[in-house]
Design an enzyme around this catalytic site. Structure first.
Site, PDB file in Angstrom:
ATOM      1  CE  LYS A 109      -4.118  -1.962   0.179  1.00  0.00           C
ATOM      2  NZ  LYS A 109      -5.085  -1.841  -0.925  1.00  0.00           N
ATOM      3  CD  GLU A 168     -10.220   3.558   0.915  1.00  0.00           C
ATOM      4  OE1 GLU A 168      -9.383   2.739   0.472  1.00  0.00           O
ATOM      5  OE2 GLU A 168     -10.254   4.757   0.561  1.00  0.00           O
ATOM      6  CB  SER A 214       0.904  -7.397  -1.228  1.00  0.00           C
ATOM      7  OG  SER A 214       1.330  -7.530  -2.564  1.00  0.00           O
TER       8      SER A 214
END
Length: 500
Positions: free
Chosen positions: A93, A115, A376
């Site tokens: 991210k 969010e 990830s």
């Protein structure tokens, strides 16, 4: 031919019939501004150069492609792991969060809105905001806050405001809705940093471009690692689909088979129909009236009832295949990866591992095949969930229980929430089977049985079912004796049919 699929989407962000921009009129100028500024930034060598350097010296790129030696030997394949979990903040991210934060700075914004479901995007956004001296507000469903306390604490330690969302399912879907509503009232000084390849145009395309560094790196690394240069399979988990979109972008013009792995309870590609959600058209879990259905997954963040618009398009084209795994397979895969390779990944990404294990067993991945799998995120955040969902009754304890039981033995699976789950956990089958080997007493399955479908499924391995919360919920909804009797009768009939 496949290379064209990775070009910028047409018109207002269309990937075939999917994508687009379905937002209130008050947000149209904001979306136009983000698109205009992103196109300018992405075409500016100085912006690209700055982002590349930040990803290198701050985030920790490039990440390695690591052979899973022991697991490869056991499975008879070559399994390579793209370890995005080694990045700063512990997940992929940060790639997009830093890119969008730099874009916000270029636009003159000083506050980031985000969010989050699993908390990883919230942490990445809070990190990028702290690095640039920005304020950050992160919307998160109350249920996810309970499941991801560690990441909530991290966000707050980084200076972000975490806003609990109590509406709807209290998960990622509702957090996105609240973030979009908040953006309407604060567009002048705030930038909405969306975490996945979802939302109104240009976000699905823009987030993919920020995440495509995963696939571009992996393609170069695979070329050096593999004799064939390109893996036979490229596999990634799918919620909204940012890590998969980034990974697939590097291999769209190769012969590699692209496989996205959805949660069985949130399978928008496999079980959804075309609809509009959060400002874009895609495959959505919805009823015949267009009302959004709730999704379920043991992994916070994969319980999203939609999927990125480009993934829906790739599925229609047949360029990528989308499959599902259930919660039980996920937990088993996570433990298998940890025990074989010493890598403890997040529950989301264990979905991809679970499919590889099953596909090898069932012959979908043939012996000798090469597989690239993107991991990830780290699994630290999921410890509380795993402690609650991993079966904890060892064989010795089972023997003591059956010896002291009379009437029947109640086999309880802790994977899920009583009365709420869409599917029964596979761990219930294992526990009931083990108990039946130890006793002649009837073994009843429970904790989550709420429908004739559940009862019939449980009857394959248990002598009956225990139903509690599902009936209580009907009482709370106003059901009377006749309706309750009919519900019990339908459960009984399902058991009888299964027995026959």
């Amino acid at each position: 031919m496949f290379f064209d699929y990775a070009r910028p989407p047409s018109g207002l962000g269309r990937f075939g019939e999917y994508g687009g921009r379905f937002v209130p009129e008050s947000l149209v100028p904001a979306c136009d501004e983000v698109e205009r500024e992103f196109r300018a930034a992405w075409g500016d060598p100085s912006f690209r150069s700055r982002l590349e350097r930040v990803l290198s010296v701050y985030a920790g790129r490039p990440t390695p492609v690591t052979p899973a030696w022991r697991l490869s030997a056991e499975l008879g394949i070559t399994l390579l792991l793209k370890l995005e979990d080694l990045l700063h903040t512990g997940s992929h991210k940060i790639n997009s969060a830093l890119g969008q934060a730099l874009l916000a700075q270029r636009m003159g914004k000083r506050r980031l809105i985000a969010e989050t479901g699993a908390g990883q995007h919230g942490v990445a956004t809070a990190t990028a905001a702290a690095w640039l001296g920005f304020a950050a507000t992160v919307f998160m469903g109350e249920r996810d806050i309970e499941r991801q306390e560690l990441n909530v604490f991290r966000m707050r330690m980084l200076g972000a405001e975490v806003v609990p969302v109590s509406t709807g399912s209290r998960t990622l879907k509702d957090a996105i809705s609240e973030a979009l509503r908040h953006w309407v009232s604060s567009v002048d000084d705030s930038y909405y940093c969306i975490g996945s390849v979802m939302g109104p145009h240009p976000y699905p395309w823009m987030v993919r471009e920020f995440q495509r560094v995963i696939g571009d790196e992996a393609r170069t690394q695979c070329a050096a690692e593999l004799r064939t240069g390109t893996p036979d399979f490229v596999v990634a988990c799918i919620g909204g689909g940012s890590n998969a979109a980034g990974t697939f972008a590097g291999f769209l013009d190769t012969p590699a088979q692209l496989v996205g792995v959805e949660a069985a309870g949130g399978a928008a590609v496999n079980a959804g129909t075309t609809g509009v959600l959060h400002g874009f058209r895609t495959k959505v879990l919805q009823d015949s009236h267009g009302q959004i259905s709730e999704a379920h997954s043991i992994a916070a963040g994969l319980d999203y009832p939609g999927i990125g618009s480009e993934h829906a398009y790739l599925a229609d084209l047949g360029r990528a295949r989308y499959v599902t795994v259930d919660d039980h397979e996920v937990v088993k895969a996570l433990r298998k990866l940890g025990g074989s390779e010493g890598i403890f990944c997040a529950l989301e990404f264990a979905h991809a591992v679970a499919w590889v294990l099953r596909a090898v067993e069932q012959g979908e991945i043939p012996p000798g095949a090469t597989v690239l799998l993107t991991l990830s995120g780290r699994g630290d955040k999921d410890m509380p969930t795993l402690m609650e969902s991993t079966p904890v009754t060892p064989p010795q304890r089972q023997q003591v229980i059956v010896e002291r039981s009379w009437g029947f033995v109640y086999a309880v699976s802790l994977m899920g929430t009583t009365g709420e789950r869409l599917e029964l956990a596979g761990s219930g089958r294992e526990l009931a089977t083990s108990l039946r080997r130890r006793t002649d007493l009837p073994v009843l399955a429970g904790f989550g049985v709420s429908s004739p479908h559940h009862a019939a499924k449980a009857a394959r391995y248990a002598d009956g079912v225990v139903v509690g919360s599902a009936l209580m919920l009907k009482v709370l909804d106003g059901a009377g004796p006749e309706q309750l009797g009919a519900s019990v009768a339908s459960l009984r009939a399902a058991l009888d049919t299964a027995d026959g």
